[in-house]
Scaffold this motif. Structure first.
Motif, PDB file in Angstrom:
ATOM      1  N   ALA A  13       0.814  -1.215   0.000  1.00 12.98           N
ATOM      2  CA  ALA A  13       0.000   0.000   0.000  1.00 12.98           C
ATOM      3  C   ALA A  13       0.844   1.260   0.000  1.00 12.98           C
ATOM      4  N   ALA A  14       2.125   1.138   0.350  1.00 15.03           N
ATOM      5  CA  ALA A  14       3.010   2.306   0.356  1.00 15.03           C
ATOM      6  C   ALA A  14       3.834   2.418  -0.922  1.00 15.03           C
ATOM      7  N   ALA A  15       3.748   1.432  -1.803  1.00 18.89           N
ATOM      8  CA  ALA A  15       4.578   1.408  -3.008  1.00 18.89           C
ATOM      9  C   ALA A  15       4.034   2.348  -4.078  1.00 18.89           C
ATOM     10  N   ASP A  16       4.918   2.694  -5.033  1.00 24.00           N
ATOM     11  CA  ASP A  16       4.479   3.465  -6.200  1.00 24.00           C
ATOM     12  C   ASP A  16       3.906   2.555  -7.284  1.00 24.00           C
ATOM     13  N   ARG A  17       4.520   1.373  -7.456  1.00 23.83           N
ATOM     14  CA  ARG A  17       4.059   0.388  -8.422  1.00 23.83           C
ATOM     15  C   ARG A  17       4.246  -0.996  -7.814  1.00 23.83           C
ATOM     16  N   LEU A  18       3.311  -1.892  -8.115  1.00 20.62           N
ATOM     17  CA  LEU A  18       3.394  -3.271  -7.655  1.00 20.62           C
ATOM     18  C   LEU A  18       3.945  -4.108  -8.796  1.00 20.62           C
ATOM     19  N   LEU A  19       5.111  -4.676  -8.583  1.00 19.26           N
ATOM     20  CA  LEU A  19       5.788  -5.451  -9.615  1.00 19.26           C
ATOM     21  C   LEU A  19       5.214  -6.860  -9.644  1.00 19.26           C
ATOM     22  N   LEU A  20       4.759  -7.292 -10.819  1.00 18.70           N
ATOM     23  CA  LEU A  20       4.179  -8.621 -10.994  1.00 18.70           C
ATOM     24  C   LEU A  20       4.937  -9.331 -12.096  1.00 18.70           C
ATOM     25  N   LEU A  21       5.560 -10.448 -11.757  1.00 21.65           N
ATOM     26  CA  LEU A  21       6.346 -11.216 -12.722  1.00 21.65           C
ATOM     27  C   LEU A  21       5.601 -12.474 -13.120  1.00 21.65           C
ATOM     28  N   GLY A  22       5.418 -12.677 -14.420  1.00 18.66           N
ATOM     29  CA  GLY A  22       4.864 -13.925 -14.897  1.00 18.66           C
ATOM     30  C   GLY A  22       5.917 -15.019 -14.863  1.00 18.66           C
ATOM     31  N   TYR A  23       5.543 -16.205 -15.317  1.00 19.53           N
ATOM     32  CA  TYR A  23       6.485 -17.333 -15.371  1.00 19.53           C
ATOM     33  C   TYR A  23       7.082 -17.418 -16.775  1.00 19.53           C
ATOM     34  N   GLY A  24       7.947 -16.464 -17.111  1.00 16.22           N
ATOM     35  CA  GLY A  24       8.543 -16.483 -18.447  1.00 16.22           C
ATOM     36  C   GLY A  24       7.466 -16.364 -19.507  1.00 16.22           C
ATOM     37  N   ASP A  25       7.463 -17.318 -20.436  1.00 15.97           N
ATOM     38  CA  ASP A  25       6.479 -17.320 -21.519  1.00 15.97           C
ATOM     39  C   ASP A  25       5.252 -18.167 -21.191  1.00 15.97           C
ATOM     40  N   GLU A  26       5.151 -18.684 -19.964  1.00 15.39           N
ATOM     41  CA  GLU A  26       4.011 -19.517 -19.585  1.00 15.39           C
ATOM     42  C   GLU A  26       2.746 -18.670 -19.474  1.00 15.39           C
ATOM     43  N   THR A  27       1.606 -19.274 -19.818  1.00 17.55           N
ATOM     44  CA  THR A  27       0.349 -18.523 -19.848  1.00 17.55           C
ATOM     45  C   THR A  27      -0.760 -19.163 -19.030  1.00 17.55           C
ATOM     46  N   LEU A  28      -0.473 -20.236 -18.297  1.00 21.11           N
ATOM     47  CA  LEU A  28      -1.533 -20.976 -17.598  1.00 21.11           C
ATOM     48  C   LEU A  28      -1.615 -20.627 -16.116  1.00 21.11           C
ATOM     49  N   TYR A  29      -1.312 -19.391 -15.758  1.00 19.72           N
ATOM     50  CA  TYR A  29      -1.240 -19.043 -14.345  1.00 19.72           C
ATOM     51  C   TYR A  29      -1.904 -17.704 -14.059  1.00 19.72           C
ATOM     52  N   LEU A  30      -2.648 -17.659 -12.961  1.00 27.57           N
ATOM     53  CA  LEU A  30      -3.058 -16.410 -12.331  1.00 27.57           C
ATOM     54  C   LEU A  30      -2.499 -16.485 -10.912  1.00 27.57           C
ATOM     55  N   PRO A  31      -1.317 -15.931 -10.661  1.00 30.85           N
ATOM     56  CA  PRO A  31      -0.697 -16.093  -9.344  1.00 30.85           C
ATOM     57  C   PRO A  31      -1.545 -15.492  -8.239  1.00 30.85           C
ATOM     58  N   ALA A  32      -1.436 -16.097  -7.052  1.00 31.38           N
ATOM     59  CA  ALA A  32      -2.246 -15.650  -5.916  1.00 31.38           C
ATOM     60  C   ALA A  32      -1.979 -14.189  -5.576  1.00 31.38           C
ATOM     61  N   LYS A  33      -0.730 -13.736  -5.789  1.00 36.05           N
ATOM     62  CA  LYS A  33      -0.411 -12.350  -5.447  1.00 36.05           C
ATOM     63  C   LYS A  33      -1.184 -11.354  -6.311  1.00 36.05           C
ATOM     64  N   LEU A  34      -1.698 -11.762  -7.468  1.00 40.56           N
ATOM     65  CA  LEU A  34      -2.504 -10.853  -8.273  1.00 40.56           C
ATOM     66  C   LEU A  34      -3.668 -10.318  -7.449  1.00 40.56           C
ATOM     67  N   TYR A  35      -4.293 -11.184  -6.640  1.00 41.49           N
ATOM     68  CA  TYR A  35      -5.459 -10.767  -5.860  1.00 41.49           C
ATOM     69  C   TYR A  35      -5.051  -9.870  -4.692  1.00 41.49           C
ATOM     70  N   ASP A  36      -3.854 -10.095  -4.140  1.00 35.92           N
ATOM     71  CA  ASP A  36      -3.341  -9.165  -3.138  1.00 35.92           C
ATOM     72  C   ASP A  36      -3.154  -7.788  -3.757  1.00 35.92           C
ATOM     73  N   TYR A  37      -2.627  -7.754  -4.979  1.00 33.65           N
ATOM     74  CA  TYR A  37      -2.419  -6.488  -5.674  1.00 33.65           C
ATOM     75  C   TYR A  37      -3.755  -5.808  -5.983  1.00 33.65           C
ATOM     76  N   LEU A  38      -4.731  -6.591  -6.454  1.00 33.75           N
ATOM     77  CA  LEU A  38      -6.038  -6.028  -6.764  1.00 33.75           C
ATOM     78  C   LEU A  38      -6.723  -5.500  -5.503  1.00 33.75           C
ATOM     79  N   LEU A  39      -6.488  -6.162  -4.383  1.00 34.74           N
ATOM     80  CA  LEU A  39      -7.066  -5.703  -3.121  1.00 34.74           C
ATOM     81  C   LEU A  39      -6.495  -4.353  -2.723  1.00 34.74           C
ATOM     82  N   VAL A  40      -5.177  -4.188  -2.821  1.00 31.66           N
ATOM     83  CA  VAL A  40      -4.534  -2.943  -2.404  1.00 31.66           C
ATOM     84  C   VAL A  40      -4.915  -1.803  -3.334  1.00 31.66           C
ATOM     85  N   GLY A  41      -4.926  -2.050  -4.650  1.00 30.34           N
ATOM     86  CA  GLY A  41      -5.369  -1.034  -5.598  1.00 30.34           C
ATOM     87  C   GLY A  41      -4.297  -0.125  -6.144  1.00 30.34           C
TER      88      GLY A  41
END
Length: 417
Positions: free
Chosen positions: A314-342
């Protein structure tokens, strides 16, 4: 109120990210007519619990922490140790290489599975359960659920937080082990009344892999706890651009693209950016940062209690989200933490469901290997910081764990009915 036995190795107060999904589902299922009895591992050692990993469960939810022969994973596996991670490789020596090639699916979980399933079956009978739900990983949980289902006659729902046979981590395993894993996966899927995945892309990929079982496969996303949202810190125009990554980097989740982009910036721009990872990073990334002369822009710290982590986001300027290289079959759990913070998200991921979700939330995305695009994103983010442009989005109710719990309850109603 029907009773459901939930089988999962990870559960708060463990720091392990795999405990978030079952805990949040257990919290909200009673509101939809299903009361969970959770079967999980013993709590972590006194030095490693996370007292804020989950909000209190309803009083009627029971938690049994007596997984037989379950060893406590080393601190490195849950992020509470900041030692660098390295790639898994075939061991040296003839004997060790042979053992690696002949490693059975599930490892030791294959042999202890029957004993664990006996305990689950006894618990299901004692509490009058109407169904079983097993969440992977580890995949041992699916094996335990299938055995317990066979011995009790109860319908089984399998839940894959990440793919199994389609997981990129399978590439590190011996060919014989991969073959056995795929064969066991097919058998367990066939025994299940339903199989749930956390992303539409994963569900679609598994429907193609098992077309005769496609009707049993459902997407139930993970979600956040609305009540856990921290106050968002005021926007600051001064100081470095603060990029924060919540969780460890492993496998194909690497910092190399970001580090190379930092090196391309001017010295003034580079000095105005700070990257923090709350978890572990690959040893190769640390060496690369030193070689590129950007090690001073990177901070690495062990995992911290969940509530403190959210406050840091909540204190950051940007939330860094790293995918798994070229993999496309993932929605990491931290995405929802990021969406919660806004706070705005800066993601390095290929065109995918994940990338689309970030863009829909007002974030920015570049491919992990597109260094020029990452450089452009960093420069835009720097300009927005200096202009005080940090739009905070309110979390969407559709991303709440309550929605996922209601969907799971509806699926259980159909299966049991």
């Amino acid at each position: 109120m029907r009773r459901l036995v939930m089988i999962c190795r990870h559960f708060p107060p463990s720091h392990a990210v795999g405990g978030k999904r079952p805990h949040r589902l257990a919290r909200y299922l009673p509101a939809s007519g299903w009361c969970p009895t959770v079967y999980t591992s013993p709590p972590p050692p006194a030095s490693r619990p996370d007292p804020t990993a989950g909000l209190p469960l309803p009083a009627e939810v029971e938690v049994h922490r007596d997984w037989p022969l379950a060893s406590i994973s080393p601190a490195a596996s849950d992020g509470t140790e900041a030692s660098p991670s390295g790639p898994r490789s075939a061991p040296r020596g003839l004997g060790r290489r042979l053992a690696f090639q002949l490693e059975p699916p599930l490892g030791r979980g294959l042999w202890r599975g029957p004993r664990t399933a006996q305990a689950v079956a006894a618990l299901a009978r004692a509490c009058g359960a109407s169904a079983l739900w097993a969440s992977s990983g580890p995949a041992e949980c699916l094996w335990v659920g299938a055995l317990a289902s066979r011995w009790t006659g109860l319908p089984l729902l399998l839940d894959l937080r990440d793919p199994w046979s389609l997981n990129f981590l399978q590439q590190d395993k011996a060919p014989l082990t991969r073959w056995f894993d795929a064969a066991l996966e097919a058998r367990l899927f066939a025994a299940a009344a339903a199989i749930t995945f956390t992303s539409e892309a994963t569900t679609a990929a598994y429907r193609r892999r098992y077309p005769t079982l496609a009707a049993r496969m459902v997407t139930i996303e993970s979600g956040f706890e609305p009540a856990a949202r921290p106050p968002v810190a005021p926007t600051r125009r001064h100081g470095p651009l603060d990029l924060v990554h919540f969780g460890s980097c492993y496998g194909e989740r690497r910092l190399d693209g970001l580090l190379r982009a930092l090196a391309r910036l001017t010295s003034e721009e580079r000095a105005a950016i700070s990257v923090e990872v709350m978890g572990r990073v690959a040893a190769a990334d640390l060496r690369l940062a030193a070689a590129l002369g950007v090690a001073d822009r990177l901070r690495v710290a062990p995992a911290i209690p969940y509530a403190e982590g959210l406050a840091r986001l909540a204190a950051a300027d940007r939330l860094l989200l790293l995918g798994y290289g070229d993999e496309t079959l993932y929605l990491p759990a931290k995405l929802y933490d990021y969406l919660l913070v806004g706070v705005p998200i800066l993601a390095l991921a290929p065109p995918s469901e994940l990338a689309a979700r970030v863009v829909a939330a007002g974030g920015e995305v570049a491919a992990p290997g597109d260094i020029e695009a990452i450089v452009d994103l960093l420069r835009v983010a720097l300009a927005k910081k200096r202009a005080g442009d940090r739009p905070i989005r309110e979390p969407s109710p559709r991303d709440s764990a309550e929605v996922g719990a209601a969907a799971l309850a509806a699926l259980l109603d159909r299966v049991v009915g």
